[in-house]
Design a protein around this motif. Structure first.
Motif: not given
Length: 282
Positions: A21-50
């Motif tokens: 369901p997250t991927l159905k959200l507007p781009p800014d909401a998806v960005a906020a969700a993935v950024a929060a996940e990255m911060r919580a896990a200590g991820v500095e870079q992530a590579f996303a499929m097109g």
């Protein structure tokens, strides 16, 4: 830490929905969700499929991903290598022009979902371009999310053939070919230009890792992954990935860390990806 395999847009593949369901959200909401996940896990870079089957002016299916990446430091797109269009000279010219812009870290082939083997001639030009622009080709391998997929195309042994025929191209077996982990390990062991990512071996929310229902399944998976990692004898050829949002990043990181021997954590969680995705590792 680098997460080498996530999704921030629906893949748009035959028989596959939005993934989460997250991927159905507007781009800014998806960005906020993935950024929060990255911060919580200590991820500095992530590579996303097109996304597959994007409009002609988006030959690698990355425009939607780029909009989200603009809002998330360290997020970079992986473009789609589409064998359906792989014989179209105009499409391939647009692909090369996009690669020349340097905006993607890799190309992705969706084996199984698309009924083309890795050695199909319609993939060949993508391999040549990947070698020229020094980016890897990531292949979905193993289990699929679609009833329309054909598993014979998704078996990791097919990647051995193109690894031999295209020695200047780097290939990645996504999901370590699960459930064919041992087969994928053999391909990595044999070919110096093949890596495996460890994404998507578990799907669900964080409760999966504490569930009695999944305890035996996780134990079997851990044993099979340890065996494959040892068999390959190439700890420098495995990279961490999650397949987010199919699994939360932090608990999945903890699971993989419990399976991979601690002396190899720096390589698996960061160093190997910096080598593999060297064109855009900074």
């Amino acid at each position: 830490m680098i997460d080498a395999h996530i999704h921030v847009v629906p893949p748009n593949l035959p028989g596959v929905g939005s993934l989460a369901p997250t991927l159905k959200l507007p781009p800014d909401a998806v960005a906020a969700a993935v950024a929060a996940e990255m911060r919580a896990a200590g991820v500095e870079q992530a590579f996303a499929m097109g996304e597959w089957s994007a409009p002609p002016d988006d030959p690698l299916g990355i425009e939607k991903t780029l909009k989200i990446a603009a809002l998330v430091p360290g997020l970079k797109p992986i473009g789609v290598a589409d064998p359906v269009k792989g014989a179209d000279p105009d499409h391939l010219r647009r692909v090369e022009a996009e690669l020349a812009r340097g905006r993607v870290v890799a190309l992705k082939g969706y084996l199984g979902y698309l009924h083309y083997e890795p050695a199909h001639t319609n993939y060949r030009r993508y391999y040549e371009l990947a070698a020229r622009y020094k980016i890897p080709v990531v292949f979905h391998a193993g289990d699929t999310y679609s009833p329309y997929a054909k598993l014979k195309y998704a078996h990791p042994l097919g990647i051995d053939e193109v690894a031999v025929d295209h020695p200047e191209t780097r290939f990645v077996i996504a999901h370590a070919g699960n459930p064919w982990l041992a087969d994928a390990a053999q391909v990595v062991y044999k070919n110096m230009n093949v890596w495996a990512d460890l994404s998507g071996l578990v799907v669900g929310d964080a409760s999966v890792f504490a569930s009695d229902e999944y305890r035996d399944t996780l134990a079997d998976l851990a044993a099979n992954l340890r065996r494959a990692f040892r068999y390959a004898e190439r700890p420098n050829r495995f990279v961490f990935g999650t397949d987010w949002p199919l699994i939360p990043i932090a608990p999945y990181r903890q699971f993989i860390a419990s399976v991979i021997p601690s002396e190899y954590h720096p390589e698996v969680f960061a160093d190997n990806a910096r080598v593999l995705f060297r064109a855009m590792s900074s």
